[in-house]
Design an enzyme around this catalytic site. Sequence first.
Site, short mmCIF file in Angstrom:
data_model
loop_
_atom_site.label_atom_id
_atom_site.label_comp_id
_atom_site.label_asym_id
_atom_site.label_seq_id
_atom_site.Cartn_x
_atom_site.Cartn_y
_atom_site.Cartn_z
N SER A 164 0.85 -0.91 -0.26
CA SER A 164 0.23 0.42 0.15
C SER A 164 0.69 0.82 -0.31
O SER A 164 0.62 2.26 -0.69
CB SER A 164 -0.67 -0.29 1.55
OG SER A 164 -1.80 -0.83 0.81
N THR A 165 1.78 1.62 0.86
CA THR A 165 3.10 2.34 0.58
C THR A 165 4.07 2.21 0.55
O THR A 165 4.41 1.27 0.16
CB THR A 165 2.57 3.21 1.94
OG1 THR A 165 3.75 2.33 3.02
CG2 THR A 165 1.18 3.20 2.74
#
Length: 234
Positions: free
Chosen positions: A65-66
Amino acid sequence: MGGKTAAKYHTPRFILVPALREDLEVLVPADHGPGKPWQRRPAPVLTPAPDYAAPPIRIGYARCSTAQQELASQIEALQTAGCFKIFQEKISTRIKVRPQMEAALTLARQFKEAAPDQVVILTVHEMKRLARNAAELMQMSADLQGHGILLELLTGPLSGVYDPNGMGSMFFAVLAAAAQIERNYIREKALEGQVTAAAKGNHGGRPRLSTTTCSHSPSRSRTRASPSRRSPGS
Protein backbone atom coordinates in the site's frame (compact mmCIF):
# COMPACT_ATOMS: atom_id res chain seq x y z
CA MET A 1 -4.95 -77.87 -23.21
CA GLY A 2 -2.57 -80.60 -24.44
CA GLY A 3 0.22 -78.05 -24.93
CA LYS A 4 -1.51 -76.51 -27.94
CA THR A 5 -1.94 -72.80 -28.56
CA ALA A 6 -4.72 -71.53 -30.78
CA ALA A 7 -4.02 -68.72 -33.19
CA LYS A 8 -7.56 -67.40 -32.67
CA TYR A 9 -9.96 -67.76 -29.79
CA HIS A 10 -13.66 -68.14 -30.53
CA THR A 11 -15.95 -67.60 -27.57
CA PRO A 12 -19.76 -67.37 -27.57
CA ARG A 13 -19.62 -63.56 -27.69
CA PHE A 14 -17.61 -63.72 -30.89
CA ILE A 15 -20.12 -66.17 -32.35
CA LEU A 16 -22.93 -63.73 -31.58
CA VAL A 17 -20.94 -60.83 -33.09
CA PRO A 18 -19.08 -62.14 -36.14
CA ALA A 19 -17.33 -58.81 -36.67
CA LEU A 20 -15.43 -59.25 -33.43
CA ARG A 21 -14.31 -62.72 -34.50
CA GLU A 22 -12.78 -61.36 -37.67
CA ASP A 23 -11.04 -58.41 -36.06
CA LEU A 24 -9.70 -59.98 -32.90
CA GLU A 25 -6.50 -61.97 -33.23
CA VAL A 26 -4.08 -63.04 -30.50
CA LEU A 27 -0.45 -62.57 -31.45
CA VAL A 28 1.60 -65.72 -30.81
CA PRO A 29 5.36 -65.42 -30.03
CA ALA A 30 7.83 -67.25 -32.27
CA ASP A 31 8.73 -69.84 -29.64
CA HIS A 32 5.06 -70.54 -28.91
CA GLY A 33 2.79 -72.31 -31.31
CA PRO A 34 0.61 -75.34 -31.89
CA GLY A 35 2.16 -78.47 -30.37
CA LYS A 36 4.78 -76.60 -28.32
CA PRO A 37 4.68 -76.70 -24.50
CA TRP A 38 4.06 -73.41 -22.70
CA GLN A 39 7.07 -71.64 -21.26
CA ARG A 40 7.18 -68.53 -19.06
CA ARG A 41 8.63 -65.55 -20.85
CA PRO A 42 10.20 -62.46 -19.23
CA ALA A 43 7.80 -59.64 -18.48
CA PRO A 44 7.72 -56.99 -21.20
CA VAL A 45 9.31 -53.65 -20.48
CA LEU A 46 6.64 -51.00 -20.51
CA THR A 47 7.70 -47.63 -21.86
CA PRO A 48 5.73 -44.81 -20.24
CA ALA A 49 3.84 -42.65 -22.65
CA PRO A 50 5.41 -39.24 -23.13
CA ASP A 51 3.65 -36.38 -21.36
CA TYR A 52 2.91 -33.73 -23.93
CA ALA A 53 0.93 -31.52 -21.53
CA ALA A 54 2.51 -28.09 -21.24
CA PRO A 55 3.31 -26.86 -17.73
CA PRO A 56 1.03 -24.13 -16.39
CA ILE A 57 1.93 -20.50 -16.97
CA ARG A 58 1.95 -18.45 -13.78
CA ILE A 59 1.50 -14.68 -13.87
CA GLY A 60 2.66 -13.15 -10.59
CA TYR A 61 1.32 -10.00 -8.96
CA ALA A 62 2.87 -8.26 -5.94
CA ARG A 63 1.44 -5.18 -4.22
CA CYS A 64 1.86 -3.12 -1.09
CA SER A 65 0.00 0.00 0.00
CA THR A 66 2.74 2.52 0.83
CA ALA A 67 6.19 3.40 -0.42
CA GLN A 68 7.66 2.53 2.98
CA GLN A 69 6.57 -1.12 2.71
CA GLU A 70 8.76 -3.63 0.89
CA LEU A 71 7.94 -6.02 -1.95
CA ALA A 72 11.06 -8.19 -1.77
CA SER A 73 9.45 -11.00 0.23
CA GLN A 74 6.47 -11.22 -2.12
CA ILE A 75 8.64 -11.16 -5.24
CA GLU A 76 10.92 -13.87 -3.83
CA ALA A 77 7.92 -16.11 -3.09
CA LEU A 78 6.52 -15.54 -6.59
CA GLN A 79 9.89 -16.36 -8.16
CA THR A 80 10.09 -19.56 -6.13
CA ALA A 81 6.62 -20.51 -7.38
CA GLY A 82 7.93 -20.32 -10.97
CA CYS A 83 6.09 -17.25 -12.26
CA PHE A 84 6.65 -16.48 -15.94
CA LYS A 85 6.40 -12.74 -15.28
CA ILE A 86 5.84 -10.71 -12.11
CA PHE A 87 3.97 -7.40 -12.01
CA GLN A 88 4.53 -5.19 -8.98
CA GLU A 89 3.30 -1.85 -7.73
CA LYS A 90 3.03 0.22 -4.57
CA ILE A 91 -0.53 1.43 -4.53
CA SER A 92 -3.45 1.31 -2.11
CA THR A 93 -6.42 -0.96 -2.74
CA ARG A 94 -8.61 2.11 -2.23
CA ILE A 95 -7.60 3.13 -5.75
CA LYS A 96 -9.90 1.22 -8.07
CA VAL A 97 -7.65 1.31 -11.15
CA ARG A 98 -4.33 -0.42 -10.46
CA PRO A 99 -2.22 -0.36 -13.67
CA GLN A 100 0.03 -3.33 -12.92
CA MET A 101 -2.90 -5.46 -11.82
CA GLU A 102 -4.66 -4.71 -15.10
CA ALA A 103 -1.46 -5.53 -16.98
CA ALA A 104 -1.20 -8.92 -15.24
CA LEU A 105 -4.81 -9.78 -16.10
CA THR A 106 -4.33 -8.62 -19.69
CA LEU A 107 -1.29 -10.88 -20.15
CA ALA A 108 -3.18 -13.84 -18.67
CA ARG A 109 -6.09 -13.24 -21.06
CA GLN A 110 -3.71 -13.06 -24.02
CA PHE A 111 -2.22 -16.45 -23.14
CA LYS A 112 -5.68 -18.02 -22.93
CA GLU A 113 -6.75 -16.49 -26.23
CA ALA A 114 -3.61 -17.72 -27.99
CA ALA A 115 -3.80 -21.24 -26.48
CA PRO A 116 -7.23 -22.07 -24.98
CA ASP A 117 -6.00 -25.44 -23.63
CA GLN A 118 -3.06 -23.85 -21.84
CA VAL A 119 -3.40 -23.63 -18.05
CA VAL A 120 -2.88 -20.01 -16.94
CA ILE A 121 -2.68 -19.14 -13.24
CA LEU A 122 -2.76 -15.73 -11.59
CA THR A 123 -0.47 -16.10 -8.56
CA VAL A 124 -0.44 -13.75 -5.57
CA HIS A 125 1.28 -13.96 -2.20
CA GLU A 126 -1.92 -13.66 -0.18
CA MET A 127 -5.59 -12.86 -0.61
CA LYS A 128 -5.50 -9.23 0.55
CA ARG A 129 -3.23 -8.29 -2.36
CA LEU A 130 -6.15 -8.68 -4.78
CA ALA A 131 -9.03 -6.52 -3.57
CA ARG A 132 -10.21 -4.51 -0.57
CA ASN A 133 -13.82 -5.69 -0.31
CA ALA A 134 -16.22 -8.42 -1.35
CA ALA A 135 -17.58 -6.54 -4.35
CA GLU A 136 -14.16 -6.12 -5.98
CA LEU A 137 -13.19 -9.72 -5.24
CA MET A 138 -16.40 -11.07 -6.77
CA GLN A 139 -15.90 -8.87 -9.82
CA MET A 140 -12.39 -10.26 -10.24
CA SER A 141 -13.76 -13.78 -9.78
CA ALA A 142 -16.22 -13.20 -12.63
CA ASP A 143 -13.39 -11.90 -14.82
CA LEU A 144 -11.18 -14.93 -14.10
CA GLN A 145 -14.10 -17.30 -14.61
CA GLY A 146 -15.00 -15.73 -17.95
CA HIS A 147 -11.48 -16.27 -19.30
CA GLY A 148 -10.76 -19.64 -17.66
CA ILE A 149 -7.89 -18.31 -15.52
CA LEU A 150 -7.00 -20.04 -12.25
CA LEU A 151 -6.07 -18.28 -9.02
CA GLU A 152 -3.23 -19.32 -6.71
CA LEU A 153 -2.63 -18.12 -3.14
CA LEU A 154 0.86 -18.86 -1.83
CA THR A 155 0.24 -18.21 1.87
CA GLY A 156 -2.62 -18.08 4.32
CA PRO A 157 -5.13 -20.64 5.59
CA LEU A 158 -6.63 -21.02 2.11
CA SER A 159 -3.38 -21.36 0.15
CA GLY A 160 -3.54 -23.42 -3.06
CA VAL A 161 -4.69 -23.28 -6.69
CA TYR A 162 -8.38 -22.65 -7.30
CA ASP A 163 -10.50 -22.83 -10.43
CA PRO A 164 -13.22 -20.15 -10.53
CA ASN A 165 -15.47 -22.59 -12.40
CA GLY A 166 -17.51 -25.29 -10.67
CA MET A 167 -16.68 -25.69 -6.98
CA GLY A 168 -14.16 -22.89 -7.29
CA SER A 169 -16.99 -20.35 -7.56
CA MET A 170 -18.06 -21.32 -4.03
CA PHE A 171 -14.50 -20.79 -2.86
CA PHE A 172 -14.45 -17.31 -4.36
CA ALA A 173 -17.64 -16.50 -2.50
CA VAL A 174 -15.97 -17.64 0.73
CA LEU A 175 -12.92 -15.53 -0.14
CA ALA A 176 -15.09 -12.48 -0.68
CA ALA A 177 -16.87 -12.93 2.64
CA ALA A 178 -13.59 -13.54 4.47
CA ALA A 179 -12.01 -10.44 2.93
CA GLN A 180 -14.98 -8.30 3.93
CA ILE A 181 -14.98 -9.67 7.49
CA GLU A 182 -11.24 -9.02 7.83
CA ARG A 183 -11.63 -5.44 6.59
CA ASN A 184 -14.49 -4.80 9.03
CA TYR A 185 -12.49 -6.29 11.89
CA ILE A 186 -9.46 -4.10 11.15
CA ARG A 187 -11.68 -1.01 10.89
CA GLU A 188 -13.41 -1.76 14.20
CA LYS A 189 -10.09 -2.28 15.95
CA ALA A 190 -8.79 1.02 14.56
CA LEU A 191 -11.89 2.88 15.76
CA GLU A 192 -11.62 1.28 19.21
CA GLY A 193 -8.00 2.40 19.41
CA GLN A 194 -8.94 5.96 18.50
CA VAL A 195 -11.70 6.07 21.14
CA THR A 196 -9.33 4.71 23.81
CA ALA A 197 -6.65 7.23 22.88
CA ALA A 198 -9.18 10.10 22.90
CA ALA A 199 -10.31 9.10 26.40
CA LYS A 200 -6.69 9.49 27.53
CA GLY A 201 -6.44 12.92 25.93
CA ASN A 202 -4.61 11.85 22.79
CA HIS A 203 -6.65 13.00 19.82
CA GLY A 204 -4.03 12.27 17.20
CA GLY A 205 -2.50 14.57 14.65
CA ARG A 206 0.35 17.00 15.13
CA PRO A 207 0.85 18.49 18.59
CA ARG A 208 -0.50 22.00 19.01
CA LEU A 209 1.85 24.90 19.67
CA SER A 210 1.31 26.60 23.01
CA THR A 211 1.12 30.37 23.45
CA THR A 212 4.35 30.26 25.45
CA THR A 213 6.16 28.68 22.55
CA CYS A 214 4.80 31.28 20.17
CA SER A 215 5.81 34.19 22.46
CA HIS A 216 9.41 33.00 22.62
CA SER A 217 9.77 32.55 18.92
CA PRO A 218 12.27 34.95 17.38
CA SER A 219 10.75 37.76 15.39
CA ARG A 220 12.38 39.78 12.75
CA SER A 221 12.10 43.53 12.83
CA ARG A 222 11.35 45.03 9.49
CA THR A 223 12.21 48.58 10.61
CA ARG A 224 15.68 49.83 10.04
CA ALA A 225 17.38 52.49 12.15
CA SER A 226 17.67 55.72 10.18
CA PRO A 227 21.07 57.52 10.29
CA SER A 228 21.25 60.60 12.56
CA ARG A 229 21.24 63.92 10.75
CA ARG A 230 23.81 66.51 11.67
CA SER A 231 23.24 70.23 11.54
CA PRO A 232 25.32 72.25 9.09
CA GLY A 233 26.99 74.23 11.85
CA SER A 234 28.08 71.33 13.94
